[in-house]
Design an enzyme around this catalytic site. Structure first.
Site, short mmCIF file in Angstrom:
data_model
loop_
_atom_site.label_atom_id
_atom_site.label_comp_id
_atom_site.label_asym_id
_atom_site.label_seq_id
_atom_site.Cartn_x
_atom_site.Cartn_y
_atom_site.Cartn_z
N ASP A 33 -7.48 -74.01 -40.33
CA ASP A 33 -8.42 -73.05 -39.34
C ASP A 33 -8.93 -74.21 -38.32
O ASP A 33 -9.70 -75.24 -38.96
CB ASP A 33 -9.34 -72.43 -40.03
CG ASP A 33 -10.13 -71.32 -39.53
OD1 ASP A 33 -9.81 -70.30 -39.58
OD2 ASP A 33 -10.90 -71.75 -38.55
N ASN A 90 -9.55 -60.35 -43.53
CA ASN A 90 -10.45 -59.38 -42.87
C ASN A 90 -9.57 -58.53 -42.10
O ASN A 90 -8.95 -58.87 -41.46
CB ASN A 90 -11.50 -60.40 -41.93
CG ASN A 90 -12.41 -61.36 -42.59
OD1 ASN A 90 -12.76 -60.94 -43.84
ND2 ASN A 90 -12.65 -62.33 -42.32
N GLN A 97 -12.93 -59.23 -38.24
CA GLN A 97 -11.57 -59.49 -37.93
C GLN A 97 -11.70 -59.83 -36.54
O GLN A 97 -11.94 -59.14 -35.64
CB GLN A 97 -10.44 -58.63 -38.07
CG GLN A 97 -9.17 -59.13 -37.72
CD GLN A 97 -7.88 -58.25 -38.08
OE1 GLN A 97 -8.09 -57.09 -38.33
NE2 GLN A 97 -6.78 -58.69 -37.70
N VAL A 99 -9.05 -62.09 -34.89
CA VAL A 99 -7.77 -62.38 -34.27
C VAL A 99 -6.77 -61.22 -34.71
O VAL A 99 -6.56 -61.12 -35.93
CB VAL A 99 -7.19 -63.83 -34.69
CG1 VAL A 99 -5.82 -63.88 -34.14
CG2 VAL A 99 -7.97 -64.74 -34.07
N HIS A 103 -3.58 -62.28 -40.96
CA HIS A 103 -3.68 -63.72 -41.69
C HIS A 103 -4.43 -63.41 -42.81
O HIS A 103 -5.44 -63.02 -42.86
CB HIS A 103 -4.38 -64.65 -40.48
CG HIS A 103 -5.63 -64.31 -39.96
ND1 HIS A 103 -5.67 -63.20 -39.03
CD2 HIS A 103 -6.95 -64.38 -40.18
CE1 HIS A 103 -6.86 -62.90 -38.58
NE2 HIS A 103 -7.70 -63.63 -39.25
N HIS A 105 -6.58 -66.05 -45.28
CA HIS A 105 -7.64 -67.03 -45.38
C HIS A 105 -7.49 -67.36 -46.63
O HIS A 105 -7.50 -66.86 -47.69
CB HIS A 105 -9.03 -66.74 -45.11
CG HIS A 105 -9.48 -66.21 -43.87
ND1 HIS A 105 -9.88 -66.98 -42.78
CD2 HIS A 105 -9.43 -65.01 -43.13
CE1 HIS A 105 -10.25 -66.42 -41.78
NE2 HIS A 105 -9.79 -65.31 -41.88
P1 5GP Z 1 -10.96 -63.59 -38.61
O1 5GP Z 1 -12.26 -63.61 -38.25
O2 5GP Z 1 -9.92 -62.82 -37.53
O3 5GP Z 1 -10.33 -63.16 -40.25
O4 5GP Z 1 -10.36 -65.10 -38.71
C1 5GP Z 1 -9.90 -65.76 -37.45
C2 5GP Z 1 -9.67 -67.36 -37.87
O5 5GP Z 1 -8.92 -68.00 -36.85
C3 5GP Z 1 -11.19 -67.88 -37.46
O6 5GP Z 1 -11.59 -68.64 -38.85
C4 5GP Z 1 -11.13 -68.71 -36.56
O7 5GP Z 1 -11.66 -70.00 -36.67
C5 5GP Z 1 -9.58 -69.24 -36.67
N1 5GP Z 1 -9.15 -69.42 -35.23
C6 5GP Z 1 -9.15 -68.82 -33.97
N2 5GP Z 1 -8.53 -69.46 -32.90
C7 5GP Z 1 -7.85 -70.47 -33.64
C8 5GP Z 1 -6.71 -71.30 -33.29
O8 5GP Z 1 -6.62 -71.68 -31.92
N3 5GP Z 1 -6.54 -72.36 -33.81
C9 5GP Z 1 -6.74 -72.28 -35.19
N4 5GP Z 1 -6.05 -73.16 -35.93
N5 5GP Z 1 -7.52 -71.64 -35.93
C10 5GP Z 1 -8.32 -70.50 -34.83
#
Ligand code: 5GP
Ligand code: ZN
Length: 117
Positions: A33, A90, A97, A99, A103, A105
């Site tokens: 991440d 998420n 969420q 993205v 995914h 985590h």
């Molecule tokens: P969510 O909030 O959707 O469950 O988690 C999305 C995760 O993607 C976050 O922890 C954020 O830091 C990570 N993330 C967002 N953009 C990028 C990226 O371009 N590269 C990487 N490696 N992680 C990302």
């Protein structure tokens, strides 16, 4: 590129955006991440675009299973399997969420408090 050009995780899967990849197989890619919330914070994604758990269909069973197998391997290779770790998915606005590409985590390397926020 294959995948959706407007999806950041499809772009990572296609190699169009760099990421620190720790594991990959036919169905999944695991990478660190960008903004880690724990000493170990790896994201495991399906190569194919699925927006969220709400969007998985019965035929996605094998790929969803592959995500868990990949998470197991990451936990082992990163050294947290014995001590414990947390898997988080998420889903939707209330769970923050951010993205819209499924995914998992993989979080570890510190005590994970419970209940989660
Ligand atoms: P969510 O909030 O959707 O469950 O988690 C999305 C995760 O993607 C976050 O922890 C954020 O830091 C990570 N993330 C967002 N953009 C990028 C990226 O371009 N590269 C990487 N490696 N992680 C990302
Ligand atoms: Zn995507």
């Amino acid at each position: 590129m294959t995948g959706r050009s407007d999806c950041i995780f499809c772009r990572i899967a296609a190699g169009a955006i760099p990421a620190t990849i720790v594991r990959e197989d036919e169905h999944t890619i695991a990478f660190r991440d960008l903004d880690p919330k724990a000493p170990l914070h790896v994201l495991v994604i399906p190569r194919d675009h699925i927006a969220s758990i709400n969007d998985i269909v019965d035929d996605d069973g094998p790929v969803m299973g592959a995500l868990l197998l990949a998470a197991r391997d990451v936990a082992r290779s990163e050294g947290v399997a014995e001590g414990g770790y947390r898997l988080v998915v998420n889903t939707g606005a209330a769970a923050h969420q951010t993205v819209p590409h499924v995914h998992l985590h993989v979080l570890g390397g510190r005590d994970m408090s419970w209940p989660p926020g």
